[in-house]
Scaffold this active site. Structure first.
Site, short mmCIF file in Angstrom:
data_model
loop_
_atom_site.label_atom_id
_atom_site.label_comp_id
_atom_site.label_asym_id
_atom_site.label_seq_id
_atom_site.Cartn_x
_atom_site.Cartn_y
_atom_site.Cartn_z
N GLY A 37 0.82 -1.21 0.00
CA GLY A 37 0.00 0.00 0.00
C GLY A 37 0.85 1.26 0.00
O GLY A 37 0.46 2.28 0.56
N ASN A 39 1.30 3.24 -2.28
CA ASN A 39 0.82 4.22 -3.26
C ASN A 39 -0.01 5.34 -2.63
O ASN A 39 -0.35 6.30 -3.33
CB ASN A 39 -0.01 3.53 -4.35
N GLY A 41 -1.54 7.42 1.31
CA GLY A 41 -1.63 7.57 2.76
C GLY A 41 -0.30 7.38 3.48
O GLY A 41 0.75 7.83 3.02
N ILE A 42 -0.39 6.71 4.61
CA ILE A 42 0.80 6.50 5.45
C ILE A 42 1.86 5.72 4.68
O ILE A 42 3.05 6.02 4.77
CB ILE A 42 0.38 5.76 6.74
N GLY A 43 1.43 4.73 3.90
CA GLY A 43 2.37 3.93 3.13
C GLY A 43 3.18 4.78 2.17
O GLY A 43 4.38 4.56 1.97
N SER A 166 -2.75 -0.65 14.98
CA SER A 166 -3.59 0.52 15.21
C SER A 166 -3.96 0.64 16.69
O SER A 166 -4.12 -0.38 17.37
CB SER A 166 -4.88 0.39 14.41
N TYR A 192 -12.85 -4.10 11.98
CA TYR A 192 -11.57 -3.45 11.64
C TYR A 192 -10.60 -3.55 12.81
O TYR A 192 -9.44 -3.96 12.65
CB TYR A 192 -11.81 -1.98 11.27
N1 LIG Z 1 -4.96 6.72 9.28
C1 LIG Z 1 -5.03 6.38 10.55
O1 LIG Z 1 -5.41 7.18 11.43
C2 LIG Z 1 -4.61 5.01 10.99
C3 LIG Z 1 -4.66 4.71 12.36
C4 LIG Z 1 -4.25 3.46 12.79
C5 LIG Z 1 -3.77 2.54 11.87
N2 LIG Z 1 -3.75 2.83 10.55
C6 LIG Z 1 -3.22 1.82 9.63
O2 LIG Z 1 -2.25 2.40 8.79
C7 LIG Z 1 -2.26 1.76 7.52
C8 LIG Z 1 -2.41 2.79 6.41
O3 LIG Z 1 -3.58 3.54 6.66
P1 LIG Z 1 -3.93 4.84 5.79
O4 LIG Z 1 -4.69 5.75 6.68
O5 LIG Z 1 -2.73 5.33 5.09
O6 LIG Z 1 -4.96 4.21 4.74
P2 LIG Z 1 -5.28 4.62 3.23
O7 LIG Z 1 -4.90 6.03 2.96
O8 LIG Z 1 -6.70 4.21 3.02
O9 LIG Z 1 -4.34 3.67 2.37
C9 LIG Z 1 -4.55 2.30 2.40
C10 LIG Z 1 -3.60 1.63 1.43
O10 LIG Z 1 -3.85 0.22 1.46
C11 LIG Z 1 -4.02 -0.22 0.11
N3 LIG Z 1 -4.84 -1.42 -0.02
C12 LIG Z 1 -6.13 -1.60 0.38
N4 LIG Z 1 -6.56 -2.82 0.01
C13 LIG Z 1 -5.53 -3.43 -0.63
C14 LIG Z 1 -5.33 -4.69 -1.24
N5 LIG Z 1 -6.31 -5.60 -1.31
N6 LIG Z 1 -4.13 -4.99 -1.79
C15 LIG Z 1 -3.13 -4.09 -1.76
N7 LIG Z 1 -3.23 -2.87 -1.19
C16 LIG Z 1 -4.43 -2.54 -0.64
C17 LIG Z 1 -4.65 0.97 -0.59
O11 LIG Z 1 -4.55 0.81 -1.99
P3 LIG Z 1 -5.61 1.53 -3.00
O12 LIG Z 1 -5.11 2.93 -3.11
O13 LIG Z 1 -5.48 0.72 -4.24
O14 LIG Z 1 -6.95 1.44 -2.34
C18 LIG Z 1 -3.80 2.09 -0.02
O15 LIG Z 1 -2.55 2.14 -0.66
C19 LIG Z 1 -3.40 0.75 7.57
O16 LIG Z 1 -2.87 -0.51 7.89
C20 LIG Z 1 -4.28 1.26 8.70
O17 LIG Z 1 -5.01 0.21 9.29
C21 LIG Z 1 -4.16 4.05 10.08
#
Ligand SMILES: NC(=O)c1ccc[n+]([C@@H]2O[C@H](COP(=O)([O-])OP(=O)(O)OC[C@H]3O[C@@H](n4cnc5c(N)ncnc54)[C@H](OP(=O)(O)O)[C@@H]3O)[C@@H](O)[C@H]2O)c1
Length: 327
Positions: A37, A39, A41-43, A166, A192
């Site tokens: 991931g 591409n 957000g955090i990734g 998380s 989740y």
């Molecule tokens: N944001 C927060 O406050 C928060 C808090 C606690 C933990 N987290 C954790 O941090 C991580 C990143 O979160 P984020 O906020 O950056 O989320 P995000 O912006 O929604 O990004 C999620 C990423 O995961 C990818 N993804 C989803 N389904 C997938 C699949 N089947 N195969 C491959 N890639 C897939 C998405 O790809 P697409 O672009 O193709 O959808 C995107 O690159 C997650 O594990 C989340 O649980 C986040």
């Protein structure tokens, strides 16, 4: 922006772990990191910050166009970045060996299990394999991916598996009798949180198993705290924040942070030579925002017996065992 400038003229600090500077990361030239991931957000920010160390960063993404945009975004910040893409769909377990094949690597220095899906509302959804979507993608996908990456990780001198958990997991409890969240009692937020707890339990259990095997690979868990797009600086073409969004996000910034800062504990778990297998890294201020620090591992996350049962169930559901790959 990350810098390759080494830490010069810094006085020795009595508490070594305080010396970490999220804006001046150590060089990781010659190393290769995979960010699932990467591409968005955090990734994306994990990948950008790691690219600034001189390492090769591979973006694991199911969307070629988004991955190309992310690579362009990283190159605009880190002009000589070594960044590339590999197709990755964690919701399609059968596709994962081909993903690892497409890496075309002899060794991998770290994988960041970052990709995640979080549904806010019903209906319950399933992966192509028939698993509940969040548990299937977040936990089972990364569990199985670890199996196929194991030989590459074992071939590196001191590789790391960094699982992104998380704070949402801390208030949940795993139900081994309902890992797939039955439709008749489906609550997306609970599912989740449980999927993240499963991931974290896996991350700690993996480290115990690696040590028992005498492996040089280590497994760490990190979490970003609370990270909002409205608090995240723009990275066109990946993410553009309007001034209105920035203003509306300001009050939330007292409690939580942007995704750039959410990446810090993850990056530290990948790079800091003093970070150890089995540790949990998160933001300093109430575990929600701020600089990264190691946190205590408590509750179900620390339950080795529960983790062993989850491991067994995950082997059955995925038809594969990551431990076998490290033997
Ligand atoms: N944001 C927060 O406050 C928060 C808090 C606690 C933990 N987290 C954790 O941090 C991580 C990143 O979160 P984020 O906020 O950056 O989320 P995000 O912006 O929604 O990004 C999620 C990423 O995961 C990818 N993804 C989803 N389904 C997938 C699949 N089947 N195969 C491959 N890639 C897939 C998405 O790809 P697409 O672009 O193709 O959808 C995107 O690159 C997650 O594990 C989340 O649980 C986040």
């Amino acid at each position: 922006m990350t810098s390759r400038t080494p830490h010069l003229n810094q006085p020795p600090h009595p508490v070594a772990r305080e010396a970490w500077d999220v804006h001046r990361l150590p060089s990781a030239e010659g190393k290769t990191f995979l960010v699932t991931g990467g591409n968005a957000g955090i990734g994306y920010f994990v990948a950008e910050q790691l690219a600034g160390t001189g390492a090769t960063v591979v973006l694991g993404s199911r969307d070629r166009t988004k991955a190309a945009a992310a690579a362009a975004g990283i190159r605009s910040r880190v002009p000589d970045a070594r960044v590339r893409h590999v197709p990755l769909d964690l919701a399609d377990l059968a596709s994962l060996p081909a993903t690892v094949e497409a890496l075309a690597l002899d060794r991998l220095d770290a994988v960041v299990h970052n990709a995640g899906v979080a549904l806010d509302d019903p209906p319950r959804r399933e992966t192509a394999d028939g698993h509940e979507l969040m548990f299937g993608t977040n936990h089972l996908g990364h569990f199985a991916l670890t199996r196929w990456l194991a030989p590459l990780l074992a071939a590196a001198p001191a590789a790391r598996v960094v699982t992104v958990g998380s704070f949402a997991a801390k208030s949940e409890r795993l139900d081994l009798n309902d890992l797939q969240s039955r439709a008749d009692d489906y609550r997306p937020k609970r599912t989740y949180g449980r999927s993240k707890l499963a991931q974290m339990s896996f991350g700690f259990d993996l480290d115990r198993r690696l040590r028992a095997l005498g492996s040089t690979v280590r497994s760490l868990v990190a979490h970003p705290g609370g990270a909002l797009d409205s608090l995240t600086p723009s990275r066109p073409p990946v993410h553009v924040r309007t001034s209105g969004e920035r203003l509306r996000g300001l009050p939330a910034g007292l409690l939580i942070q942007g995704k750039d800062a959410g990446a810090w504990p993850v990056v530290r778990a990948v790079l800091d030579p003093r970070a150890e297998g089995g540790q949990l890294w998160g933001p300093r201020v109430f575990g929600l925002r701020g600089l990264p620090r190691a946190e205590p591992v408590a509750g179900q996350m620390a339950d080795a017996a529960l983790a062993a049962r989850l491991w067994e169930a995950s082997c059955e559901l995925t038809g594969t065992d990551p431990e076998a790959g490290f033997r």
